[in-house]
Design a protein around this motif. Structure first.
Motif, PDB file in Angstrom:
ATOM      1  N   ALA A  30      10.693  12.829  -0.413  1.00  0.00           N
ATOM      2  CA  ALA A  30      10.006  12.313  -1.599  1.00  0.00           C
ATOM      3  C   ALA A  30      10.048  10.791  -1.622  1.00  0.00           C
ATOM      4  CB  ALA A  30      10.642  12.888  -2.865  1.00  0.00           C
ATOM      5  N   VAL A  31      11.206  10.218  -1.299  1.00  0.00           N
ATOM      6  CA  VAL A  31      11.326   8.749  -1.245  1.00  0.00           C
ATOM      7  C   VAL A  31      10.455   8.193  -0.122  1.00  0.00           C
ATOM      8  CG1 VAL A  31      12.900   6.810  -0.955  1.00  0.00           C
ATOM      9  CG2 VAL A  31      13.661   8.840  -2.198  1.00  0.00           C
ATOM     10  N   SER A  32      10.415   8.921   0.991  1.00  0.00           N
ATOM     11  CA  SER A  32       9.554   8.511   2.098  1.00  0.00           C
ATOM     12  C   SER A  32       8.103   8.447   1.656  1.00  0.00           C
ATOM     13  CB  SER A  32       9.714   9.493   3.263  1.00  0.00           C
ATOM     14  OG  SER A  32       8.843   9.172   4.334  1.00  0.00           O
ATOM     15  N   MET A  33       7.670   9.436   0.886  1.00  0.00           N
ATOM     16  CA  MET A  33       6.291   9.444   0.392  1.00  0.00           C
ATOM     17  C   MET A  33       6.048   8.339  -0.631  1.00  0.00           C
ATOM     18  SD  MET A  33       4.605  11.524   2.144  1.00  0.00           S
ATOM     19  CE  MET A  33       5.707  10.971   3.482  1.00  0.00           C
ATOM     20  N   PHE A  34       7.090   7.929  -1.348  1.00  0.00           N
ATOM     21  CA  PHE A  34       6.948   6.789  -2.261  1.00  0.00           C
ATOM     22  C   PHE A  34       6.641   5.521  -1.461  1.00  0.00           C
ATOM     23  CE2 PHE A  34       8.889   3.237  -4.676  1.00  0.00           C
ATOM     24  CZ  PHE A  34       8.064   3.281  -5.798  1.00  0.00           C
ATOM     25  N   CYS A  35       7.274   5.393  -0.292  1.00  0.00           N
ATOM     26  CA  CYS A  35       6.977   4.257   0.589  1.00  0.00           C
ATOM     27  C   CYS A  35       5.531   4.316   1.075  1.00  0.00           C
ATOM     28  CB  CYS A  35       7.931   4.250   1.790  1.00  0.00           C
ATOM     29  SG  CYS A  35       9.651   3.925   1.373  1.00  0.00           S
ATOM     30  N   VAL A  36       5.047   5.537   1.326  1.00  0.00           N
ATOM     31  CA  VAL A  36       3.642   5.710   1.711  1.00  0.00           C
ATOM     32  C   VAL A  36       2.727   5.231   0.589  1.00  0.00           C
ATOM     33  CG1 VAL A  36       1.847   7.429   2.189  1.00  0.00           C
ATOM     34  CG2 VAL A  36       4.065   7.597   3.311  1.00  0.00           C
ATOM     35  N   LEU A  37       3.056   5.608  -0.640  1.00  0.00           N
ATOM     36  CA  LEU A  37       2.250   5.183  -1.794  1.00  0.00           C
ATOM     37  C   LEU A  37       2.255   3.672  -1.943  1.00  0.00           C
ATOM     38  CD1 LEU A  37       3.218   7.894  -4.451  1.00  0.00           C
ATOM     39  CD2 LEU A  37       1.122   7.740  -3.080  1.00  0.00           C
ATOM     40  N   LEU A  38       3.387   3.037  -1.677  1.00  0.00           N
ATOM     41  CA  LEU A  38       3.446   1.576  -1.768  1.00  0.00           C
ATOM     42  C   LEU A  38       2.541   0.927  -0.724  1.00  0.00           C
ATOM     43  CD1 LEU A  38       7.274   1.003  -2.359  1.00  0.00           C
ATOM     44  CD2 LEU A  38       5.426   0.689  -4.015  1.00  0.00           C
ATOM     45  N   ASN A  39       2.563   1.448   0.492  1.00  0.00           N
ATOM     46  CA  ASN A  39       1.691   0.897   1.535  1.00  0.00           C
ATOM     47  C   ASN A  39       0.221   1.204   1.250  1.00  0.00           C
ATOM     48  OD1 ASN A  39       3.090  -0.692   3.357  1.00  0.00           O
ATOM     49  ND2 ASN A  39       3.727   1.017   4.641  1.00  0.00           N
ATOM     50  N   THR A  40      -0.037   2.309   0.569  1.00  0.00           N
ATOM     51  CA  THR A  40      -1.414   2.630   0.176  1.00  0.00           C
ATOM     52  C   THR A  40      -1.873   1.694  -0.937  1.00  0.00           C
ATOM     53  OG1 THR A  40      -0.995   4.958   0.712  1.00  0.00           O
ATOM     54  CG2 THR A  40      -2.959   4.475  -0.582  1.00  0.00           C
ATOM     55  N   TYR A  41      -0.994   1.437  -1.882  1.00  0.00           N
ATOM     56  CA  TYR A  41      -1.303   0.519  -2.991  1.00  0.00           C
ATOM     57  C   TYR A  41      -1.632  -0.876  -2.470  1.00  0.00           C
ATOM     58  CZ  TYR A  41      -0.567  -2.344  -7.167  1.00  0.00           C
ATOM     59  OH  TYR A  41      -0.723  -3.242  -8.190  1.00  0.00           O
ATOM     60  N   MET A  42      -0.948  -1.277  -1.399  1.00  0.00           N
ATOM     61  CA  MET A  42      -1.184  -2.596  -0.809  1.00  0.00           C
ATOM     62  C   MET A  42      -2.334  -2.583   0.203  1.00  0.00           C
ATOM     63  SD  MET A  42       2.686  -4.080  -0.308  1.00  0.00           S
ATOM     64  CE  MET A  42       3.073  -2.868   0.958  1.00  0.00           C
ATOM     65  N   HIS A  43      -3.039  -1.429   0.280  1.00  0.00           N
ATOM     66  CA  HIS A  43      -4.205  -1.269   1.150  1.00  0.00           C
ATOM     67  C   HIS A  43      -3.861  -1.363   2.635  1.00  0.00           C
ATOM     68  CE1 HIS A  43      -6.664  -1.435  -2.439  1.00  0.00           C
ATOM     69  NE2 HIS A  43      -6.106  -2.581  -2.770  1.00  0.00           N
ATOM     70  N   PHE A  44      -2.602  -1.099   2.981  1.00  0.00           N
ATOM     71  CA  PHE A  44      -2.245  -1.019   4.396  1.00  0.00           C
ATOM     72  C   PHE A  44      -2.621   0.354   4.938  1.00  0.00           C
ATOM     73  CE2 PHE A  44       0.903  -0.046   7.772  1.00  0.00           C
ATOM     74  CZ  PHE A  44       0.514  -1.031   8.680  1.00  0.00           C
ATOM     75  N   TYR A  45      -2.377   1.403   4.154  1.00  0.00           N
ATOM     76  CA  TYR A  45      -2.856   2.745   4.478  1.00  0.00           C
ATOM     77  C   TYR A  45      -4.115   3.010   3.675  1.00  0.00           C
ATOM     78  CZ  TYR A  45       1.831   3.917   6.341  1.00  0.00           C
ATOM     79  OH  TYR A  45       2.999   3.953   7.063  1.00  0.00           O
ATOM     80  N   ASP A  46      -5.082   3.706   4.285  1.00  0.00           N
ATOM     81  CA  ASP A  46      -6.202   4.185   3.486  1.00  0.00           C
ATOM     82  C   ASP A  46      -5.824   5.538   2.874  1.00  0.00           C
ATOM     83  OD1 ASP A  46      -6.624   6.232   5.410  1.00  0.00           O
ATOM     84  OD2 ASP A  46      -8.035   4.997   6.517  1.00  0.00           O
TER      85      ASP A  46
END
Length: 282
Positions: A215-231
């Motif tokens: 779950a914490v790992s996915m929070f990191c994914v959301l942060l990178n998505t918020y910063m537009h690093f991940y689509d």
């Protein structure tokens, strides 16, 4: 069919492919391309070599268990493992000289930790993995370092917040999928007087911990998505792989079949790579 599967799993080709997939996943996220670079070749060969040493040294640590289960299979493949280790060492040296100087320098720390993990250099012929609670943290740190930081350096990408969040995401993922192996190895670790997280808190709570880490790992994914690093498709692929990972980990204390651990749990790295790469076509 079973001899072929045994050869794939216990000769360490499977885990070498999984490690390479993690490197290629980071490369793809940085460049939107999947290319077998010198770093990918080095990681494949180094993983094959180090796990071979780990297997051979490990046989001396588990002598009471070498007549049963995976240890019996590993013993039967001992000569194969040594042969592949020699070939992997030669291949690793070839790829090592092709990578950049900065990547070579960044390999020093994980290289030292990796050798200290598999070689008995401590008092009492102990390895770093034989110290209480150390094994799982070392695995997570080294894998995140190798599969995230090194591709960043190879691609000349800046060290920014996206690197930090991806490294945390990857490290937590590796930590979570290492927990089932500690559950599997409870009896062996007890024989070697090694205390692990499942030995301390039990298998059930350890599975809960793995779910929290994902779950914490996915929070990191959301942060990178918020910063537009991940689509959004990348984030969705990682999220689906996280749910699948938790589903698989849930069976860690419900089976003693080693194909589940060596095949399915390690294979979660390939699943994640497949999800990230596959969803990029949508």
């Amino acid at each position: 069919m079973k001899p072929v599967i045994n050869l794939l799993f216990y000769s360490n080709f499977w885990i070498a492919v999984c490690a390479t997939a993690m490197v290629l996943q980071t490369q793809f996220l940085l460049t939107e391309e999947v290319v077998f670079t010198p770093l990918a070749g080095l990681v494949f060969c180094a993983t094959l070599f180090l796990y071979a040493i780990h297997r051979i040294v490990g046989l001396f640590k588990v002598k009471p268990f070498t007549k049963t289960g995976r240890y019996q299979v590993i013993s039967s493949f001992k000569n194969h493992i040594i042969f592949y280790a020699v070939i992997a060492a030669i291949g690793g040296l070839y790829f090592f000289w092709q990578i950049s100087f900065i990547v070579k320098m960044a390999l020093i720390i994980p290289g030292i930790l990796s050798f200290a993990y598999v070689l008995p250099f401590l008092n009492g012929k102990k390895r770093l993995r034989d110290l209480d609670f150390v094994k799982i943290f070392l695995v997570a740190i080294v894998w995140a370092w190798v599969s995230v930081l090194l591709p960043y350096l190879e691609m000349n990408k800046p060290a920014d917040s996206s690197l930090i969040f991806m490294a945390l995401e990857r490290g937590l993922f590796i930590f979570a999928i290492t927990i089932p192996f500690d559950i599997r190895d409870l009896q062996v670790d007890a024989h070697n007087n090694v205390t692990t997280i499942p030995a301390r808190i039990g298998a059930r709570k350890s599975k809960y911990l793995a779910a929290i880490l994902m779950a914490v790992s996915m929070f990191c994914v959301l942060l990178n998505t918020y910063m537009h690093f991940y689509d959004l498709w990348t984030a969705f692929g990682l999220l689906i792989s996280a749910f699948f990972t938790v589903f698989v980990i849930n069976y860690a204390d419900k089976t003693e079949e080693d194909y589940f651990f060596t095949g399915a749990v390690d294979g979660l790295m390939l699943v994640q790579f497949g999800m990230v790469y596959g969803f990029s076509f949508l």
